[in-house]
Design a protein around this motif. Structure first.
Motif, PDB file in Angstrom:
ATOM      1  N   ASP A 147     -10.339   4.547  -4.763  1.00 17.98           N
ATOM      2  CA  ASP A 147      -9.354   3.473  -4.934  1.00 17.98           C
ATOM      3  C   ASP A 147      -8.688   3.692  -6.287  1.00 17.98           C
ATOM      4  O   ASP A 147      -9.372   3.720  -7.315  1.00 17.98           O
ATOM      5  CB  ASP A 147     -10.047   2.114  -4.874  1.00 17.98           C
ATOM      6  CG  ASP A 147      -9.068   0.949  -4.900  1.00 17.98           C
ATOM      7  OD1 ASP A 147      -8.033   1.035  -5.605  1.00 17.98           O
ATOM      8  OD2 ASP A 147      -9.331  -0.052  -4.222  1.00 17.98           O
ATOM      9  N   SER A 163     -10.269  -8.140  -1.894  1.00 15.76           N
ATOM     10  CA  SER A 163     -10.176  -6.684  -1.833  1.00 15.76           C
ATOM     11  C   SER A 163     -10.257  -6.211  -0.394  1.00 15.76           C
ATOM     12  O   SER A 163     -11.138  -6.614   0.351  1.00 15.76           O
ATOM     13  CB  SER A 163     -11.306  -6.065  -2.660  1.00 15.76           C
ATOM     14  OG  SER A 163     -11.213  -4.670  -2.635  1.00 15.76           O
ATOM     15  N   ASP A 170      -7.098   1.821  -8.153  1.00 15.11           N
ATOM     16  CA  ASP A 170      -7.207   0.705  -9.089  1.00 15.11           C
ATOM     17  C   ASP A 170      -8.601   0.572  -9.686  1.00 15.11           C
ATOM     18  O   ASP A 170      -8.821  -0.232 -10.578  1.00 15.11           O
ATOM     19  CB  ASP A 170      -6.813  -0.602  -8.396  1.00 15.11           C
ATOM     20  CG  ASP A 170      -5.340  -0.617  -8.022  1.00 15.11           C
ATOM     21  OD1 ASP A 170      -4.524  -0.085  -8.797  1.00 15.11           O
ATOM     22  OD2 ASP A 170      -5.000  -1.152  -6.945  1.00 15.11           O
ATOM     23  N   SER A 171      -9.540   1.369  -9.198  1.00 11.02           N
ATOM     24  CA  SER A 171     -10.907   1.342  -9.735  1.00 11.02           C
ATOM     25  C   SER A 171     -10.953   2.178 -11.017  1.00 11.02           C
ATOM     26  O   SER A 171     -10.033   2.957 -11.292  1.00 11.02           O
ATOM     27  CB  SER A 171     -11.883   1.925  -8.710  1.00 11.02           C
ATOM     28  OG  SER A 171     -11.691   3.327  -8.600  1.00 11.02           O
ATOM     29  N   ASP A 175     -12.727   4.784 -11.564  1.00  9.02           N
ATOM     30  CA  ASP A 175     -12.685   6.185 -11.150  1.00  9.02           C
ATOM     31  C   ASP A 175     -11.274   6.592 -10.742  1.00  9.02           C
ATOM     32  O   ASP A 175     -10.840   7.710 -10.990  1.00  9.02           O
ATOM     33  CB  ASP A 175     -13.654   6.437  -9.994  1.00  9.02           C
ATOM     34  CG  ASP A 175     -15.098   6.235 -10.405  1.00  9.02           C
ATOM     35  OD1 ASP A 175     -15.428   6.553 -11.567  1.00  9.02           O
ATOM     36  OD2 ASP A 175     -15.887   5.742  -9.587  1.00  9.02           O
TER      37      ASP A 175
END
Length: 149
Positions: A98, A27, A100-101, A103
């Motif tokens: 982010d 990451s 892709d998170s 959230d």
């Protein structure tokens, strides 16, 4: 001899592929805090909105992705500029999410993201005031800061 060379070649290729795949999964840590530029909090959109409301400030959201070269370029060339830090750190609640998170996925459900990075500006009332998709310059961000206040 040819068999040994062939096996060694395949082994070198396999190791190279494994190293490449491992680097793809690593990451990327964005530059969310700089000495002079914009300092971002990493939080949820809901918490960011509450913080902005409590401070009576507009909200700036930097929606980025770890795999996005344009995001990295903005982080390393634009968001670290002293003029932006002076304007945004004082007058906005700055949040990086982010996409892709978990959230980020919630953010995308509410506000569809078609390009990375996507920059969201919410006014003091919590309504979206502006959305910028893709790379933008420090000059444009400074101009936006003046219009959103």
């Amino acid at each position: 001899m040819k068999k040994t060379v062939s096996i060694l070649s395949m082994l070198v290729i396999a190791v190279g592929i494994c190293l490449y795949m491992a680097s793809c999964r690593t990451s990327y840590k964005p530059l969310l805090h700089s000495q002079e530029g914009i300092n971002f909090k990493v939080t949820t959109l809901a918490d960011a909105r509450q913080s902005a409301e409590a401070q009576n400030k507009p909200l700036f959201v930097f929606a980025h992705a770890s795999w996005c070269p344009t995001c990295k370029k903005m982080e390393q060339e634009v968001l670290i500029q002293k003029e932006l830090g002076a304007a945004y750190n004082q007058d906005f609640v700055n949040v990086a999410i982010d996409i892709d998170s978990p959230d980020g996925k919630e953010l995308q459900k509410i506000y569809p993201i078609r390009a990375t990075p996507t920059l969201f500006f919410f006014n003091k009332g919590g309504n979206i005031a502006k959305k910028i998709e893709g790379y933008t310059t420090a000059e444009k961000l400074l101009a936006e800061a003046k219009t959103i206040k």
